[in-house]
Design a protein around this motif. Structure first.
Motif, PDB file in Angstrom:
ATOM      1  N   UNK A   1       0.879  -1.043   0.083  1.00  0.00           N
ATOM      2  CA  UNK A   1      -0.007  -0.073  -0.131  1.00  0.00           C
ATOM      3  C   UNK A   1       0.731   1.375  -0.077  1.00  0.00           C
ATOM      4  N   UNK A   2       2.059   1.158  -0.197  1.00  0.00           N
ATOM      5  CA  UNK A   2       2.816   2.374  -0.059  1.00  0.00           C
ATOM      6  C   UNK A   2       3.895   2.456  -1.327  1.00  0.00           C
ATOM      7  N   UNK A   3       4.323   3.609  -1.698  1.00  0.00           N
ATOM      8  CA  UNK A   3       5.152   3.793  -2.904  1.00  0.00           C
ATOM      9  C   UNK A   3       6.536   3.361  -2.729  1.00  0.00           C
ATOM     10  N   UNK A   4       7.463   2.996  -3.693  1.00  0.00           N
ATOM     11  CA  UNK A   4       8.642   2.409  -3.636  1.00  0.00           C
ATOM     12  C   UNK A   4       9.691   3.465  -2.982  1.00  0.00           C
ATOM     13  N   UNK A   5      10.638   3.219  -2.091  1.00  0.00           N
ATOM     14  CA  UNK A   5      11.318   4.292  -1.500  1.00  0.00           C
ATOM     15  C   UNK A   5      12.716   3.778  -1.512  1.00  0.00           C
ATOM     16  N   UNK A   6      13.576   4.968  -1.697  1.00  0.00           N
ATOM     17  CA  UNK A   6      15.011   4.526  -1.727  1.00  0.00           C
ATOM     18  C   UNK A   6      15.350   4.238  -0.142  1.00  0.00           C
ATOM     19  N   UNK A   7      16.472   3.109  -0.103  1.00  0.00           N
ATOM     20  CA  UNK A   7      16.936   3.083   1.155  1.00  0.00           C
ATOM     21  C   UNK A   7      18.518   3.008   1.287  1.00  0.00           C
ATOM     22  N   UNK A   8      19.186   2.710   0.169  1.00  0.00           N
ATOM     23  CA  UNK A   8      20.619   2.750   0.288  1.00  0.00           C
ATOM     24  C   UNK A   8      20.958   2.759  -1.103  1.00  0.00           C
ATOM     25  N   UNK A   9      22.576   3.672  -1.160  1.00  0.00           N
ATOM     26  CA  UNK A   9      22.867   3.670  -2.415  1.00  0.00           C
ATOM     27  C   UNK A   9      24.577   3.299  -2.548  1.00  0.00           C
ATOM     28  N   UNK A  10      25.125   3.038  -3.551  1.00  0.00           N
ATOM     29  CA  UNK A  10      26.624   2.755  -3.455  1.00  0.00           C
ATOM     30  C   UNK A  10      27.152   3.178  -4.786  1.00  0.00           C
ATOM     31  N   UNK A  11      28.340   3.710  -5.038  1.00  0.00           N
ATOM     32  CA  UNK A  11      28.961   4.227  -6.216  1.00  0.00           C
ATOM     33  C   UNK A  11      29.328   3.008  -6.749  1.00  0.00           C
ATOM     34  N   UNK A  12      29.823   3.192  -8.174  1.00  0.00           N
ATOM     35  CA  UNK A  12      30.214   2.214  -9.202  1.00  0.00           C
ATOM     36  C   UNK A  12      31.525   1.409  -8.524  1.00  0.00           C
ATOM     37  N   UNK A  13      32.406   2.048  -7.812  1.00  0.00           N
ATOM     38  CA  UNK A  13      33.486   1.713  -7.110  1.00  0.00           C
ATOM     39  C   UNK A  13      33.528   0.976  -5.791  1.00  0.00           C
ATOM     40  N   UNK A  14      32.312   1.378  -5.143  1.00  0.00           N
ATOM     41  CA  UNK A  14      32.096   0.926  -3.744  1.00  0.00           C
ATOM     42  C   UNK A  14      32.488   2.115  -2.827  1.00  0.00           C
ATOM     43  N   UNK A  15      33.380   3.038  -3.195  1.00  0.00           N
ATOM     44  CA  UNK A  15      33.865   3.778  -2.307  1.00  0.00           C
ATOM     45  C   UNK A  15      33.011   4.947  -1.662  1.00  0.00           C
ATOM     46  N   UNK A  16      31.864   5.299  -2.342  1.00  0.00           N
ATOM     47  CA  UNK A  16      31.085   6.115  -1.631  1.00  0.00           C
ATOM     48  C   UNK A  16      29.627   5.335  -1.288  1.00  0.00           C
ATOM     49  N   UNK A  17      29.065   5.201  -0.166  1.00  0.00           N
ATOM     50  CA  UNK A  17      27.714   4.592   0.440  1.00  0.00           C
ATOM     51  C   UNK A  17      26.795   5.566   0.894  1.00  0.00           C
ATOM     52  N   UNK A  18      25.533   5.517   0.739  1.00  0.00           N
ATOM     53  CA  UNK A  18      24.629   6.320   1.664  1.00  0.00           C
ATOM     54  C   UNK A  18      23.527   5.393   1.973  1.00  0.00           C
ATOM     55  N   UNK A  19      23.062   5.578   3.031  1.00  0.00           N
ATOM     56  CA  UNK A  19      21.768   4.956   3.663  1.00  0.00           C
ATOM     57  C   UNK A  19      20.841   6.209   4.253  1.00  0.00           C
ATOM     58  N   UNK A  20      19.469   6.019   4.078  1.00  0.00           N
ATOM     59  CA  UNK A  20      18.660   7.034   4.573  1.00  0.00           C
ATOM     60  C   UNK A  20      18.439   6.948   6.384  1.00  0.00           C
TER      61      UNK A  20
END
Length: 119
Positions: A42-61
């Motif tokens: 019942x909810x929209x898709x949400x972003x939770x985590x991302x990572x750069x092509x090399x793995x050198x940069x990551x992000x989580x909500x």
């Protein structure tokens, strides 16, 4: 293009852990920044985590910070999401997405894997 297949979901007791995987095939995996998304009923898709092509940069909500960790192994063409201290609100379908390096959006998606926390 790249094909993505998620795995590792299941029914886990609240407070437990699991690791999701996203196996990539086709075009060179390191040509993509990658992300994890989730969609609860019942909810929209949400972003939770991302990572750069090399793995050198990551992000989580903020919603998952301290509990979720995103990583990748370019030699194995695989993206991971480690989930710890699972909560009931983490129940959702989890999807990986691939974003080409010069793209603003995620162009490729997997079919998803379901995560459920039991009390």
């Amino acid at each position: 293009q790249v094909q993505l297949v998620e795995s590792g979901g299941g029914l886990v007791q609240a407070g437990g852990s699991l690791r999701l995987s996203c196996a990539a095939s086709g075009r060179t995996f390191s040509s993509y920044n990658m992300g994890w998304f989730r969609q609860a009923p019942g909810k929209e898709r949400e972003f939770v985590a991302g990572i750069s092509w090399s793995g050198g940069s990551t992000y989580v909500t903020d919603a998952v910070k301290g509990r979720f960790t995103v990583s990748r192994d370019n030699d194995k063409n695989t993206l991971y999401l480690q989930i710890n201290s699972l909560k009931g609100e983490d129940r959702a379908g989890y999807y990986c997405g691939a974003k080409p390096l010069r793209s603003d959006g995620y162009d490729y998606w997997g079919q998803g894997t379901q995560v459920t926390a039991s009390s």
